[in-house]
Design an enzyme around this catalytic site. Structure first.
Site, PDB file in Angstrom:
ATOM      1  N   HIS A 119       0.834  -1.202   0.000  1.00  0.00           N
ATOM      2  CA  HIS A 119       0.000   0.000   0.000  1.00  0.00           C
ATOM      3  C   HIS A 119       0.862   1.243   0.000  1.00  0.00           C
ATOM      4  O   HIS A 119       2.021   1.213   0.389  1.00  0.00           O
ATOM      5  CB  HIS A 119      -0.916   0.006   1.223  1.00  0.00           C
ATOM      6  N   HIS A 166       1.212   5.134   1.511  1.00  0.00           N
ATOM      7  CA  HIS A 166       0.770   6.114   2.511  1.00  0.00           C
ATOM      8  C   HIS A 166       0.757   7.494   1.852  1.00  0.00           C
ATOM      9  O   HIS A 166       1.748   7.888   1.220  1.00  0.00           O
ATOM     10  CB  HIS A 166       1.768   6.203   3.673  1.00  0.00           C
TER      11      HIS A 166
HETATM   12  P1  5GP Z   1       2.830  -0.123   7.185  1.00  0.00           P
HETATM   13  O1  5GP Z   1       3.517   0.000   8.517  1.00  0.00           O
HETATM   14  O2  5GP Z   1       2.575  -1.568   6.850  1.00  0.00           O
HETATM   15  O3  5GP Z   1       3.466   0.652   6.086  1.00  0.00           O
HETATM   16  O4  5GP Z   1       1.431   0.599   7.386  1.00  0.00           O
HETATM   17  C1  5GP Z   1       0.286  -0.025   7.874  1.00  0.00           C
HETATM   18  C2  5GP Z   1      -0.667   1.061   8.259  1.00  0.00           C
HETATM   19  O5  5GP Z   1      -1.955   0.492   8.369  1.00  0.00           O
HETATM   20  C3  5GP Z   1      -0.354   1.723   9.609  1.00  0.00           C
HETATM   21  O6  5GP Z   1      -0.152   3.110   9.430  1.00  0.00           O
HETATM   22  C4  5GP Z   1      -1.548   1.401  10.465  1.00  0.00           C
HETATM   23  O7  5GP Z   1      -1.918   2.470  11.302  1.00  0.00           O
HETATM   24  C5  5GP Z   1      -2.639   1.086   9.450  1.00  0.00           C
HETATM   25  N1  5GP Z   1      -3.610   0.122   9.886  1.00  0.00           N
HETATM   26  C6  5GP Z   1      -3.350  -1.078  10.481  1.00  0.00           C
HETATM   27  N2  5GP Z   1      -4.497  -1.718  10.743  1.00  0.00           N
HETATM   28  C7  5GP Z   1      -5.501  -0.924  10.290  1.00  0.00           C
HETATM   29  C8  5GP Z   1      -6.927  -1.056  10.295  1.00  0.00           C
HETATM   30  O8  5GP Z   1      -7.507  -2.036  10.753  1.00  0.00           O
HETATM   31  N3  5GP Z   1      -7.631  -0.033   9.760  1.00  0.00           N
HETATM   32  C9  5GP Z   1      -7.025   1.086   9.223  1.00  0.00           C
HETATM   33  N4  5GP Z   1      -7.828   2.037   8.746  1.00  0.00           N
HETATM   34  N5  5GP Z   1      -5.682   1.233   9.215  1.00  0.00           N
HETATM   35  C10 5GP Z   1      -4.938   0.245   9.753  1.00  0.00           C
END
Ligand code: 5GP
Ligand code: ZN
Length: 150
Positions: free
Chosen positions: A105, A107
């Site tokens: 994904h 951000h």
């Molecule tokens: P990563 O650390 O993998 O780049 O980002 C994952 C993101 O997903 C984090 O910023 C975290 O806050 C978000 N996230 C994790 N679980 C959920 C969820 O159940 N719902 C939403 N809306 N965001 C989530």
């Protein structure tokens, strides 16, 4: 390699399928965008391909193109709505890079004067000209098929 269309244990697949709630802001044939549950700043949005791939390394070009094409509209909308003049678009790819949800994904993080985000990263690692040239040559060789396909 994780290439199935969805993964029943994946939180983002479950959000996409409507099995758990999220504040969705964009839903297209190929992607969904929703507010991050634990935002860095107000308006922090995640842009997520509908198809499940653990990370960018596994994302097919066609999906990257379809989802990436949504970025300009998404960042314009986010900046307009939360009145941000600037933003960062970030992909955390792999545990070492801070990835916690293994459904690749983007951000979109709006930025505000004086916000607590520590950016930019510390630069300044010194490399010899020889080392830089070697990396360039290796990368050009590795990327020759991509250049030929463009
Ligand atoms: P990563 O650390 O993998 O780049 O980002 C994952 C993101 O997903 C984090 O910023 C975290 O806050 C978000 N996230 C994790 N679980 C959920 C969820 O159940 N719902 C939403 N809306 N965001 C989530
Ligand atoms: Zn998934």
């Amino acid at each position: 390699m994780t290439t199935q269309s969805h993964d029943s244990g994946c939180v983002f697949c479950r959000i996409i399928r409507g099995e758990i709630p999220a504040l969705k802001v964009l839903e297209t044939e190929h992607a969904v965008a929703f507010l991050d549950i634990n935002p860095i700043n107000v308006g922090h949005v995640l842009l997520v391909p509908r198809v499940h791939h653990a990370n960018l390394t596994e994302l097919p070009e066609v999906d990257a193109a379809r989802v990436g094409a949504l970025l300009p509209a998404l960042v314009r909308a986010v900046c307009s709505v939360v009145k941000a003049e600037a933003f960062n678009v970030v992909i955390n790819n792999g545990t070492l890079a801070g990835q916690t949800v293994f459904h690749g994904h983007w951000h979109i993080i709006p930025r505000f004067a004086g916000d607590p985000v520590h950016w930019p990263w510390p630069h300044g690692q010194k490399q010899t000209q020889e080392a830089l040239s070697q990396i360039q040559a290796d990368l050009r060789e590795a990327l020759a098929p991509a250049a030929a396909n463009d």
